[in-house]
Design an enzyme around this catalytic site. Sequence first.
Site, short mmCIF file in Angstrom:
data_model
loop_
_atom_site.label_atom_id
_atom_site.label_comp_id
_atom_site.label_asym_id
_atom_site.label_seq_id
_atom_site.Cartn_x
_atom_site.Cartn_y
_atom_site.Cartn_z
N ASP A 13 53.11 -18.49 -62.70
CA ASP A 13 52.59 -19.50 -61.72
C ASP A 13 51.97 -20.76 -62.11
OD1 ASP A 13 53.25 -17.01 -59.90
OD2 ASP A 13 51.17 -16.13 -60.58
N LYS A 16 55.95 -23.99 -62.59
CA LYS A 16 57.21 -24.12 -63.37
C LYS A 16 58.30 -24.87 -62.44
CE LYS A 16 57.53 -20.04 -64.81
NZ LYS A 16 56.34 -19.51 -64.50
N GLY A 40 58.86 -16.11 -58.32
CA GLY A 40 58.61 -16.75 -57.04
C GLY A 40 58.62 -18.32 -57.63
N HIS A 41 59.71 -19.11 -57.41
CA HIS A 41 59.62 -20.29 -57.95
C HIS A 41 59.27 -21.19 -56.57
CE1 HIS A 41 61.11 -19.37 -62.10
NE2 HIS A 41 59.91 -19.00 -62.05
N GLN A 223 57.89 -16.01 -64.96
CA GLN A 223 56.66 -15.47 -65.41
C GLN A 223 55.89 -16.12 -66.45
OE1 GLN A 223 59.38 -12.79 -65.42
NE2 GLN A 223 58.70 -12.87 -63.35
N ARG A 302 49.42 -11.96 -52.64
CA ARG A 302 48.30 -11.44 -53.21
C ARG A 302 47.46 -12.54 -53.60
NH1 ARG A 302 49.92 -7.21 -57.71
NH2 ARG A 302 51.76 -8.60 -58.00
N VAL A 413 50.16 -34.44 -60.18
CA VAL A 413 48.90 -34.51 -59.52
C VAL A 413 49.05 -34.24 -58.17
CG1 VAL A 413 48.02 -36.05 -61.25
CG2 VAL A 413 49.46 -37.09 -59.40
#
Length: 426
Positions: A13, A16, A40-41, A223, A302, A413
Amino acid sequence: MPVTCVIGAQWGDEGKGKIIDLLSREADVVVRFQGGGNAGHTVRVGSEEFVLHLVPSGILHPGCVNVIGNGVVVDPAVLVAEIEGLRKRSVRVGENLKLSDRAHVTFPYHVRLDQLSERARGGAKIGTTGRGIGPTYADKALRTGIRVGDLYHGDSFASRLRANVAEKNVLITHLGGEPLEPEAILRDTGGHAERLKPYVTDTVRYLDEAIRAGKRILLEGAQGSLLDIDFGTYPFVTSSNSNACGVASGSGVAFRRIDELIGVVKAYSTRVGSGPLPTEETGAIGDRIREKGREYGATTGRPRRCGWFDAVAVRHSISVGGMTTLAITLLDVLSGFDEIQVCVAYEIDGESTTWLPTSVPLLERCRPVYRTLRGWHENLRGIKRFEDLPASAAAYVLLLEELLETPIRIVSVGPERDEVIIRSRK
Ligand code: IMP
């Protein structure tokens, strides 16, 4: 960028998806090489947000070919649904997608076993995404796995699947689950296999030819390095090599063919699921980072655990992965803190160390040693040049660069595609 690889250098997370999206504008081919539907990208395009699980992020760029490599574990139902979802949103999926015939298939028994094993672990659970990832990789190592190419060999596939289901059902019932019906799995998988057939390719050959033809290749890690099965915080890890060591085995692209290896870090630490997170902030600071950074899992929803940047852990990722440059994301989330902390060492039982310990009991006894920096209150969004960052934000980036001994070339940013500062090479 002839052959570039992007790897998360924390616990996943790291943002990426955005960095890969940025780089894939210049790529001819984008390749996933490990993980599966646990990833999950998230990629934002204008006001639209896409969350990709199995399909490489280059799918959002017309003209880019997307490869799901042999090291990825593929749930055919998830992939078919993802392709349909993309098409519904007018994203073209056709010859621009290639699925390795060597990729291992996740079946319903893998998903069921993942969930039942987690339940059986009780308080010691890993906190997996419940997508069947661990059991699929376990079968690969046991040599009972079924690969994508096997789905098209009717009788031998059916007999291997029936044998697997019979064996798994023993375990499933032992763990309190309902046994699965092999014929239903065969029927469903047959339908999915037919729909996936146009994409199935010997991707090792495809990539070899692409590299020889001078195509620009982008390898997309899923990951993060600290979830790597060998070098992460085992056993609280995923079941693949999510650091750079997974590239060659998961894609067939030899390591020496990679020209640039970019590590992605977010400006603070997060982790979803159980396991050590030495800089975790369980109070107001953690809550503030979570809300500002929208730190909720892209796959499971989550809430992520949050804390300050951990330079010890990231140095470990870099030493194992050999990242040549870094991209830092979500710097804007840290706006508004009077002070910002960076973990520069750990104290374990009164001893100081700058090396990540191997075992979980030791990791859990790590107390972060912080260096405190002045924060900034300005909004960073829209800033395009490093020189225009508030002095404290620039100092923060420069300190990380110094601690990690690796140049930070990209500073993100804001969530939008173009909210990014590219630093020129010195
Ligand atoms: P699994 O990969 O589903 O087996 O989960 C193992 C560990 O990796 C759990 O702590 C998950 O939360 C974590 N994990 C798996 N995929 C991701 C990801 O894409 N981002 C962040 N954490 C992940």
